[in-house]
Design a protein around this motif. Sequence first.
Motif, PDB file in Angstrom:
ATOM      1  N   GLU A 140      82.511  76.349  46.158  1.00 19.91           N
ATOM      2  CA  GLU A 140      82.965  74.957  46.094  1.00 19.91           C
ATOM      3  C   GLU A 140      81.831  73.980  46.361  1.00 19.91           C
ATOM      4  O   GLU A 140      81.788  72.891  45.785  1.00 19.91           O
ATOM      5  CB  GLU A 140      84.112  74.745  47.085  1.00 19.91           C
ATOM      6  N   SER A 141      80.891  74.351  47.209  1.00 15.90           N
ATOM      7  CA  SER A 141      79.738  73.493  47.472  1.00 15.90           C
ATOM      8  C   SER A 141      78.801  73.457  46.274  1.00 15.90           C
ATOM      9  O   SER A 141      78.343  72.386  45.856  1.00 15.90           O
ATOM     10  CB  SER A 141      78.990  73.993  48.716  1.00 15.90           C
ATOM     11  N   GLU A 150      64.936  71.855  38.810  1.00 14.21           N
ATOM     12  CA  GLU A 150      65.415  71.062  39.936  1.00 14.21           C
ATOM     13  C   GLU A 150      66.884  71.353  40.228  1.00 14.21           C
ATOM     14  O   GLU A 150      67.284  71.481  41.392  1.00 14.21           O
ATOM     15  CB  GLU A 150      65.210  69.573  39.660  1.00 14.21           C
ATOM     16  N   ASN A 151      67.691  71.467  39.204  1.00 17.24           N
ATOM     17  CA  ASN A 151      69.102  71.768  39.405  1.00 17.24           C
ATOM     18  C   ASN A 151      69.293  73.132  40.054  1.00 17.24           C
ATOM     19  O   ASN A 151      70.187  73.318  40.896  1.00 17.24           O
ATOM     20  CB  ASN A 151      69.850  71.706  38.073  1.00 17.24           C
ATOM     21  N   CYS A 152      68.445  74.092  39.696  1.00 17.46           N
ATOM     22  CA  CYS A 152      68.532  75.425  40.292  1.00 17.46           C
ATOM     23  C   CYS A 152      68.206  75.371  41.785  1.00 17.46           C
ATOM     24  O   CYS A 152      68.867  76.030  42.596  1.00 17.46           O
ATOM     25  CB  CYS A 152      67.583  76.383  39.577  1.00 17.46           C
ATOM     26  N   ILE A 153      67.204  74.586  42.152  1.00 16.13           N
ATOM     27  CA  ILE A 153      66.871  74.424  43.568  1.00 16.13           C
ATOM     28  C   ILE A 153      68.027  73.771  44.310  1.00 16.13           C
ATOM     29  O   ILE A 153      68.414  74.188  45.409  1.00 16.13           O
ATOM     30  CB  ILE A 153      65.581  73.603  43.712  1.00 16.13           C
ATOM     31  N   GLN A 154      68.605  72.733  43.700  1.00 19.62           N
ATOM     32  CA  GLN A 154      69.738  72.055  44.317  1.00 19.62           C
ATOM     33  C   GLN A 154      70.914  73.006  44.527  1.00 19.62           C
ATOM     34  O   GLN A 154      71.618  72.925  45.540  1.00 19.62           O
ATOM     35  CB  GLN A 154      70.168  70.873  43.461  1.00 19.62           C
ATOM     36  N   ALA A 155      71.123  73.904  43.585  1.00 26.87           N
ATOM     37  CA  ALA A 155      72.214  74.875  43.713  1.00 26.87           C
ATOM     38  C   ALA A 155      71.993  75.795  44.909  1.00 26.87           C
ATOM     39  O   ALA A 155      72.931  76.111  45.648  1.00 26.87           O
ATOM     40  CB  ALA A 155      72.338  75.686  42.424  1.00 26.87           C
ATOM     41  N   GLN A 156      70.746  76.223  45.102  1.00 28.35           N
ATOM     42  CA  GLN A 156      70.443  77.085  46.252  1.00 28.35           C
ATOM     43  C   GLN A 156      70.680  76.342  47.569  1.00 28.35           C
ATOM     44  O   GLN A 156      71.270  76.899  48.512  1.00 28.35           O
ATOM     45  CB  GLN A 156      68.987  77.566  46.177  1.00 28.35           C
ATOM     46  N   VAL A 157      70.243  75.095  47.635  1.00 31.22           N
ATOM     47  CA  VAL A 157      70.455  74.313  48.852  1.00 31.22           C
ATOM     48  C   VAL A 157      71.949  74.111  49.099  1.00 31.22           C
ATOM     49  O   VAL A 157      72.423  74.232  50.235  1.00 31.22           O
ATOM     50  CB  VAL A 157      69.729  72.955  48.764  1.00 31.22           C
ATOM     51  N   ALA A 158      72.695  73.818  48.040  1.00 33.91           N
ATOM     52  CA  ALA A 158      74.137  73.628  48.179  1.00 33.91           C
ATOM     53  C   ALA A 158      74.818  74.901  48.672  1.00 33.91           C
ATOM     54  O   ALA A 158      75.789  74.841  49.440  1.00 33.91           O
ATOM     55  CB  ALA A 158      74.737  73.179  46.849  1.00 33.91           C
ATOM     56  N   ALA A 159      74.328  76.051  48.238  1.00 36.20           N
ATOM     57  CA  ALA A 159      74.900  77.318  48.703  1.00 36.20           C
ATOM     58  C   ALA A 159      74.689  77.491  50.200  1.00 36.20           C
ATOM     59  O   ALA A 159      75.611  77.875  50.930  1.00 36.20           O
ATOM     60  CB  ALA A 159      74.274  78.480  47.939  1.00 36.20           C
ATOM     61  N   VAL A 160      73.486  77.192  50.666  1.00 38.30           N
ATOM     62  CA  VAL A 160      73.187  77.337  52.093  1.00 38.30           C
ATOM     63  C   VAL A 160      74.017  76.346  52.912  1.00 38.30           C
ATOM     64  O   VAL A 160      74.623  76.715  53.926  1.00 38.30           O
ATOM     65  CB  VAL A 160      71.685  77.138  52.369  1.00 38.30           C
ATOM     66  N   THR A 161      74.055  75.103  52.479  1.00 37.67           N
ATOM     67  CA  THR A 161      74.793  74.098  53.255  1.00 37.67           C
ATOM     68  C   THR A 161      76.296  74.357  53.223  1.00 37.67           C
ATOM     69  O   THR A 161      76.980  74.168  54.229  1.00 37.67           O
ATOM     70  CB  THR A 161      74.499  72.681  52.745  1.00 37.67           C
ATOM     71  N   GLY A 162      76.811  74.812  52.087  1.00 39.76           N
ATOM     72  CA  GLY A 162      78.231  75.149  52.009  1.00 39.76           C
ATOM     73  C   GLY A 162      78.581  76.277  52.952  1.00 39.76           C
ATOM     74  O   GLY A 162      79.628  76.258  53.614  1.00 39.76           O
ATOM     75  N   ALA A 163      77.697  77.271  53.014  1.00 41.76           N
ATOM     76  CA  ALA A 163      77.908  78.392  53.921  1.00 41.76           C
ATOM     77  C   ALA A 163      77.888  77.933  55.379  1.00 41.76           C
ATOM     78  O   ALA A 163      78.748  78.311  56.173  1.00 41.76           O
ATOM     79  CB  ALA A 163      76.850  79.463  53.687  1.00 41.76           C
ATOM     80  N   LEU A 164      76.906  77.113  55.714  1.00 44.17           N
ATOM     81  CA  LEU A 164      76.787  76.637  57.092  1.00 44.17           C
ATOM     82  C   LEU A 164      77.909  75.693  57.494  1.00 44.17           C
ATOM     83  O   LEU A 164      78.394  75.724  58.623  1.00 44.17           O
ATOM     84  CB  LEU A 164      75.434  75.954  57.282  1.00 44.17           C
ATOM     85  N   ASP A 165      78.338  74.860  56.556  1.00 42.45           N
ATOM     86  CA  ASP A 165      79.475  73.984  56.837  1.00 42.45           C
ATOM     87  C   ASP A 165      80.722  74.795  57.156  1.00 42.45           C
ATOM     88  O   ASP A 165      81.474  74.470  58.096  1.00 42.45           O
ATOM     89  CB  ASP A 165      79.759  73.072  55.634  1.00 42.45           C
ATOM     90  N   TYR A 166      80.934  75.858  56.398  1.00 41.76           N
ATOM     91  CA  TYR A 166      82.108  76.699  56.642  1.00 41.76           C
ATOM     92  C   TYR A 166      82.029  77.371  58.014  1.00 41.76           C
ATOM     93  O   TYR A 166      82.990  77.320  58.802  1.00 41.76           O
ATOM     94  CB  TYR A 166      82.253  77.761  55.567  1.00 41.76           C
ATOM     95  N   VAL A 167      80.895  77.979  58.323  1.00 42.24           N
ATOM     96  CA  VAL A 167      80.754  78.668  59.601  1.00 42.24           C
ATOM     97  C   VAL A 167      80.847  77.648  60.761  1.00 42.24           C
ATOM     98  O   VAL A 167      81.395  77.958  61.827  1.00 42.24           O
ATOM     99  CB  VAL A 167      79.419  79.436  59.647  1.00 42.24           C
TER     100      VAL A 167
END
Length: 305
Positions: free
Chosen positions: A221-222, A283-300
């Motif tokens: 979702e992130s 750039e979009n690929c980098i943004q996707a990786q950052v969004a994955a990390v932040t989405g994971a951390l937001d959930y935890v």
Amino acid sequence: MENKDTYAIGQAGVKWGSAEKTQWLALQNVKRSYADDVLSQLDALGNQFDIKEYANLDYVSGSFPLFVLRNLNWDPSKPNVLVTGGVHGYETSGVHGALRFAATASQDFQDRFNLLIVPCVSPWAYETINRWNPNAVDPNRSFCINSPAPESAALINLVSGLEFLMHIDLHETTDTDNSEFRPALGARDAVEHKEWAIPDGFYAVGDTLKPCHEFQKAIIESVEKVTHIAPADESGRLIGETLQQKGVINYATKALGLCAGLTNAQFVSTTEVYPDSPKVDAENCIQAQVAAVTGALDYVSTLLS
């Protein structure tokens, strides 16, 4: 679909020996600079992280220092989080996604977590745009006792004795998986590897033994706020694996020696970005990786509040 092309090195049905591996290595060449692309970014992060060299890889082609970023306000009472990139050096956004997260969004989480960030596990493979290390060994099948990959062994040693709540490992799935890396694997091991349909979009890989449905969902979702999620193929699969939910499959991470199985973290995911899609750019690929990390951390984070 079967890949019927004969690989340029070795004989069909015969595993590679030292001669074939030497021949393969001789064909590899430097295409980009680890020092310029990765190490040059570390100085700017010195005010946010304690940056340490945790190992040095000595190969015939040169030496490669390995660095880890650890937030300055490390607190034993906080849960530990591991972020890794560049286990497969050719998977560019994994490296730069880890660096971008460290430079930007990591500041939003350092009050709640101890962050350990390893942006480039395999620098030789980063420079030569390879999946393997110079010994024709895949680091992401080598997170095991007596690891045959120095890159993996160094990371194992780095995290030894630490307990982690979460580990996210940043990867890509590329067209060269079919055109180069799977054919090379088949030739090296004298086994048949069929081509798989490369998913067009982002997907995540959970751990079969602890799939954490809601955690993986939060990552998807992130990420879908910044890029598209890979749809399943006509058989309901991604890279041959059964889809567990939108954009998520599971692997047996420890049994396969994957980096995602490195720790005993409760929450584990491997990201997979598709940089060859016409719908994205670097750039979009980098943004996707950052969004994955932040989405994971937001959930935890919600589980800790």
